[in-house]
Design an enzyme around this catalytic site. Structure first.
Site: not given
Length: 442
Positions: A31, A124, A207, A254, A260, A263, A330
């Site tokens: 990273d 993704t 995906k 549910d 949120g 993804c 996020r």
């Protein structure tokens, strides 16, 4: 023991690196964030994910897992047989996936690689990205070196990412080279999961289609919840009755304040963007997004129904993370709800077991409290935004005694309406059918 390099030390990359090491492979995680890598080299995690810290430390101690900021060290130092790209793909200006980090990773891989590699897209990414990555790597090579690109989309849920990696419903692999895909499949054989091998673009689409369908289920049950409120039915019972049908299933039914996280929001918008650019009209997906946005607003509408004017009212938010067992905020519903309340002139407080440090940076006007009882003291209303287990076991009589007005908006339906009314609360759930039981408005 296979030799693997994972690019990216976020939720997906770090979980992937640690779990692949735990399966007996030698893994280097790369990273470019020096602060993050320094933390990891000390055995400290930059994210909250149950069970992950133990796996990281165990595999570092066994010399199967290492961390570096150097692509050369991560790819050529092992030398790696596989390079997983697991970097972020945030939402772009028009809802498209922002591929800048994927591009940077592909460029650096091409520049430093000195031996054949299988490059695995774990991020993704829009349909067609696998071909694009191959072109970038090829264009950056100093000399022609064979490589193969495989799409291997992740299906990890934050808060249970380790479990999901080790107990997958399926492994999806896509490539133009069957042999390369089968070599990646070998990495997952210890998990004894169904492995599906298809072409690159189909794997990438699986995906997006999966996340869009799950988001659709949530928006569907929220729309049903709103109808239940109007007609006096209980959406929890409705969802249970629907879920017994094997064609439907109970998961993701549910009702609440909506979805949120990192993804669903960006993936649904990215799929909409791809569809529109290619001449399709994704009206169902657009409705899914609109319903989700409205669910956050309904919380404020419910508060105004009871309190009328929110100016000066003290509103406490129980939960800030977008879901329990994570510190990720996020696209969290709490962020939008807090913003709406602040614009109405309310005084907003919040409590979350792990997400307050992250939230404080983006919600400076919100008062962070030490526990739910400090949150309740003098409050005019509490809103359950995240269904942390801790909130299900609060001392509710004490909460009521501390509050100025005993109003609870249960955005996750964790309490039973009848019990809450017996305790003396003015209670509103999501789709609980309370309108047929008479008014409890002050």
């Amino acid at each position: 023991m296979k030799r693997i390099c994972v690019i990216g030390a976020g939720y997906v990359g770090l979980t992937t690196a640690a779990c692949l090491a735990d399966l007996g492979n030698r893994v280097a995680c790369v990273d470019i964030n020096e602060e993050k890598i320094a933390m990891l080299q000390e055995g400290r995690l930059p994210i909250f994910e149950p069970g992950l810290e133990e796996i990281v430390r165990r595999n570092m101690k066994a010399s199967r897992l290492s961390f570096t900021t150097s692509y050369e060290e991560g790819i050529n130092g092992l030398p790696a047989e596989f390079v997983f790209i697991a970097v972020g793909t945030p939402e772009g200006v028009d809802g498209e996936a922002d591929l800048r980090y994927v591009r940077m990773a592909a460029e650096r891989i091409g520049e430093v690689m000195d031996h054949p590699l299988i490059i695995v897209n774990k991020s993704t990414v829009p349909v067609g990205t696998g071909d694009w990555v191959a072109d970038i790597v090829r264009s950056r090579q100093r000399q022609p070196i064979p490589f193969w690109v495989v799409s291997n989309p992740e299906f990890l849920r934050e808060g249970s990412a380790v479990y999901d990696f080790m107990n997958p419903d399926r492994i999806v692999l896509g490539s133009l080279d069957r042999e390369a895909a089968e070599k990646v499949a070998q990495l997952y054989l210890p998990l004894r999961s169904t492995i599906m091998i298809t072409d690159l673009r189909t794997a990438e689409m699986i995906k997006y289609a999966s996340n869009a369908f799950l988001a659709t289920k949530i928006s569907f049950i929220n729309e049903i919840a709103n109808i239940c409120e109007a007609l006096g039915a209980d959406v929890k019972e409705v969802a249970a009755g629907m879920g017994y049908d094997k064609r439907i299933g109970r998961a993701f039914l549910d009702a609440g304040v909506g979805w949120g996280g990192s993804c669903f929001p960006k993936d649904v918008k990215a799929l909409i963007h791809m569809a529109v650019v290619h001449g399709c009209h994704p009206q169902l997906l657009q409705a899914v997004v609109e319903i989700n946005r409205d669910q956050r607003r309904r919380v404020v509408w419910k508060l105004k129904e009871i309190l009328e004017d929110l100016r000066g009212m003290v509103i406490g938010l129980l939960g800030l993370a977008f879901k329990p067992n994570t510190d990720d905020i996020r696209e969290a519903p709490a962020l939008e709800i807090a913003g709406l309340l602040l614009r109405e002139g309310a005084v907003v407080r919040a409590y979350d077991p792990v997400a307050m440090p992250n939230a404080a940076r983006v919600l400076p006007q919100v008062i962070m409290c030490a526990d739910p009882y400090e949150l309740a003291e003098g409050a005019d209303a509490l809103v359950v935004v995240t269904d942390w287990n801790e909130f299900k076991h609060l001392d509710l009589p004490r909460i009521k005694q501390l509050m100025r007005r005993p109003v609870i908006i249960d955005g996750r339906n964790i309490y039973e309406p009848e019990m809450m009314r017996e305790l003396g609360f003015i209670y509103r759930g999501i789709g609980r059918g309370y309108n047929r039981t008479g008014s409890d408005r002050e």
